[in-house]
Motif scaffolding. Structure first.
Motif, PDB file in Angstrom:
ATOM      1  N   ALA A  40       0.693  -1.178  -0.140  1.00  0.00           N
ATOM      2  CA  ALA A  40      -0.013  -0.018   0.005  1.00  0.00           C
ATOM      3  C   ALA A  40       0.835   1.482   0.121  1.00  0.00           C
ATOM      4  CB  ALA A  40      -0.879  -0.194   1.382  1.00  0.00           C
ATOM      5  N   MET A  41       1.943   1.393   0.930  1.00  0.00           N
ATOM      6  CA  MET A  41       3.152   2.393   0.604  1.00  0.00           C
ATOM      7  C   MET A  41       3.235   2.548  -0.589  1.00  0.00           C
ATOM      8  SD  MET A  41       5.041   2.391   4.164  1.00  0.00           S
ATOM      9  CE  MET A  41       5.795   4.102   3.912  1.00  0.00           C
ATOM     10  N   LEU A  51      -0.046  10.434   2.026  1.00  0.00           N
ATOM     11  CA  LEU A  51      -0.463   9.088   2.293  1.00  0.00           C
ATOM     12  C   LEU A  51       0.677   8.126   2.713  1.00  0.00           C
ATOM     13  CD1 LEU A  51      -2.904   7.164   2.429  1.00  0.00           C
ATOM     14  CD2 LEU A  51      -2.924   6.751   0.252  1.00  0.00           C
ATOM     15  N   THR A  52       1.757   8.212   2.039  1.00  0.00           N
ATOM     16  CA  THR A  52       2.766   7.165   2.092  1.00  0.00           C
ATOM     17  C   THR A  52       3.376   7.258   3.683  1.00  0.00           C
ATOM     18  OG1 THR A  52       3.360   7.680  -0.150  1.00  0.00           O
ATOM     19  CG2 THR A  52       5.202   6.546   1.611  1.00  0.00           C
ATOM     20  N   PHE A  53       3.499   8.661   4.191  1.00  0.00           N
ATOM     21  CA  PHE A  53       3.865   9.065   5.608  1.00  0.00           C
ATOM     22  C   PHE A  53       2.824   8.459   6.336  1.00  0.00           C
ATOM     23  CE2 PHE A  53       6.531  12.308   3.803  1.00  0.00           C
ATOM     24  CZ  PHE A  53       7.781  11.889   3.856  1.00  0.00           C
ATOM     25  N   LEU A  54       1.498   8.548   6.232  1.00  0.00           N
ATOM     26  CA  LEU A  54       0.580   8.112   7.115  1.00  0.00           C
ATOM     27  C   LEU A  54       0.472   6.605   7.205  1.00  0.00           C
ATOM     28  CD1 LEU A  54      -1.776   9.440   8.711  1.00  0.00           C
ATOM     29  CD2 LEU A  54      -3.399   8.646   6.771  1.00  0.00           C
ATOM     30  N   LEU A  55       0.542   5.720   6.292  1.00  0.00           N
ATOM     31  CA  LEU A  55       0.847   4.369   6.249  1.00  0.00           C
ATOM     32  C   LEU A  55       2.215   3.894   6.968  1.00  0.00           C
ATOM     33  CD1 LEU A  55      -0.236   3.677   2.804  1.00  0.00           C
ATOM     34  CD2 LEU A  55      -1.423   2.847   4.592  1.00  0.00           C
ATOM     35  N   GLY A  61       4.284  -0.092  13.447  1.00  0.00           N
ATOM     36  CA  GLY A  61       3.730  -0.812  14.462  1.00  0.00           C
ATOM     37  C   GLY A  61       3.989  -2.261  14.286  1.00  0.00           C
ATOM     38  N   CYS A  62       3.832  -2.874  12.986  1.00  0.00           N
ATOM     39  CA  CYS A  62       3.932  -4.070  12.566  1.00  0.00           C
ATOM     40  C   CYS A  62       5.528  -4.573  12.855  1.00  0.00           C
ATOM     41  CB  CYS A  62       3.618  -4.400  11.290  1.00  0.00           C
ATOM     42  SG  CYS A  62       1.908  -4.314  10.844  1.00  0.00           S
ATOM     43  N   ALA A  63       6.470  -3.490  12.551  1.00  0.00           N
ATOM     44  CA  ALA A  63       7.802  -3.871  12.564  1.00  0.00           C
ATOM     45  C   ALA A  63       8.330  -3.975  14.225  1.00  0.00           C
ATOM     46  CB  ALA A  63       8.701  -2.675  11.928  1.00  0.00           C
ATOM     47  N   LEU A  64       7.353  -3.189  15.047  1.00  0.00           N
ATOM     48  CA  LEU A  64       7.667  -3.396  16.312  1.00  0.00           C
ATOM     49  C   LEU A  64       7.214  -4.786  16.774  1.00  0.00           C
ATOM     50  CD1 LEU A  64       8.340  -1.962  19.078  1.00  0.00           C
ATOM     51  CD2 LEU A  64       5.792  -1.355  19.237  1.00  0.00           C
ATOM     52  N   MET A 209       9.759   5.941   1.700  1.00  0.00           N
ATOM     53  CA  MET A 209       8.939   4.571   2.304  1.00  0.00           C
ATOM     54  C   MET A 209       9.756   3.951   3.561  1.00  0.00           C
ATOM     55  SD  MET A 209       7.975   2.536  -1.249  1.00  0.00           S
ATOM     56  CE  MET A 209       7.291   0.919  -0.051  1.00  0.00           C
ATOM     57  N   VAL A 210      11.047   3.728   3.338  1.00  0.00           N
ATOM     58  CA  VAL A 210      11.630   3.039   4.418  1.00  0.00           C
ATOM     59  C   VAL A 210      12.099   3.795   5.627  1.00  0.00           C
ATOM     60  CG1 VAL A 210      13.900   1.316   5.037  1.00  0.00           C
ATOM     61  CG2 VAL A 210      12.551   1.432   2.577  1.00  0.00           C
TER      62      VAL A 210
END
Length: 328
Positions: A40-41, A51-55, A61-64, A209-210
């Motif tokens: 999605a990003m 939107l990229t920054f929002l995602l 959180g998933c990386a955490l 993105m990263v």
């Protein structure tokens, strides 16, 4: 407290058995949204960087959540098999930019010395006593104040720690070859992985993105590290008065979070339970807490209350609580 610490620890120990099904399910339920959000990003780049920054926030959180799985693997608690824990932990470490064996060693030292004033410096925010702070020169006081400022810890200190300081095993005195090799091979792995992403995405897309995901995940991780031990009624003692189980229970918080945040953080907010028995898999921590309601009243910290801890910076041995700089 009606129940002794020994009895609470014995209760927690009953929940240390891993479940292959639940471990596999947790990996799947973390990987699927991580991949979906990553895609999605990428496609959001055609809509707008906003939107990229929002995602980047839920993806961080998933990386955490992946980091919590790596954390459990380091404790040998995620799977029953040591080999499965080590393989999984090392694979995830490329994503989390955290060298597996080195961090596992540091974290073990943290658990072995948590709340011990004479053994500070492993896996926690650097904390001075009021007397130690008064003895500093004005310049060193200023440096400590900057270091303890929430903006520095979250936006600068976190990324520096995860992206830079973990590239060499300098925290350990005389690190063994295992530590050096863990960090060096890990550096090569993340260079290959993120270097490939850079080539595929291009430097601008990589930057939007990263980088935000890595920075946001580091800030989230540092905040969790902070509130788990840096709260007003925490406990610190010198070695002659320190007890491991007492330090584990009284020096760690119970961070009360809504269900969605418990999911992203792998229930690590139940930190007093985790320190009492570090071999409980994260997916059994809530189960352990629910079975012993008395644990819910110990070092309870809500989100609003946790925000107030940001001003705390010094351990006052006379008042036996963490205090701010006011009046010191």
């Amino acid at each position: 407290m009606n129940t002794s610490i020994k009895d609470l620890a014995a209760h927690c120990a009953r929940y240390r058995t891993p479940s292959l099904f639940r471990a596999g399910r947790q990996i799947a339920t973390t990987a699927v949204p991580f991949i979906a959000l990553s895609a999605a990003m990428y496609f959001s780049l055609h809509v707008g960087y906003w939107l990229t920054f929002l995602l980047a926030i839920p993806l961080a959180g998933c990386a955490l959540r992946f980091f919590i799985i790596q954390h459990d693997c380091g404790h040998g608690s995620f799977f029953a098999s040591k080999r499965a824990n080590d393989i999984t932990g090392r694979l995830i470490s490329v994503l989390t930019i955290t060298p597996y064996a080195y961090w596992r060693r540091l974290h073990a030292l943290h658990h072995a010395s948590s709340s011990n004033l004479d053994r500070r410096g492993f896996g926690d925010i650097n904390t001075l006593t009021t007397d130690e702070y008064r003895a500093l020169t004005p310049m060193r006081r200023l440096a400590y104040r900057i270091y303890r400022h929430p903006a520095f810890l979250l936006m600068i200190g976190g990324p520096i720690h995860f992206l830079v300081l973990q590239r060499l095993p300098l925290t350990l005195r005389r690190p063994a070859w295992e530590m050096w090799s863990s960090v060096m091979f890990h550096n090569l792995a993340i260079l290959a992985f993120y270097g490939t992403l850079l080539l595929l995405l291009g430097w601008l897309n990589f930057a939007v993105m990263v980088v935000p995901v890595l920075v946001a995940a580091a800030a989230m991780g540092v905040w969790l590290f902070y509130v788990q031990h840096q709260f007003e009624t925490t406990s610190w003692d010198t070695s002659d008065a320190w007890d491991r189980q007492s330090g584990a229970l009284h020096g760690s918080s119970y961070y009360v979070l809504p269900r969605v945040l418990r999911w992203f953080t792998g229930n690590i907010g139940l930190h007093h339970v985790h320190h009492l028995c570090s071999h409980i898999p994260n997916y059994r921590l809530q189960e352990c807490l629910d079975a012993m309601p008395e644990l819910k009243s110990i070092n309870r910290l809500t989100i609003v209350e946790s925000l107030r801890t940001a001003s705390l910076a010094l351990w006052d041995p006379n008042q036996r609580k963490l205090v701010g700089f006011q009046g010191v």
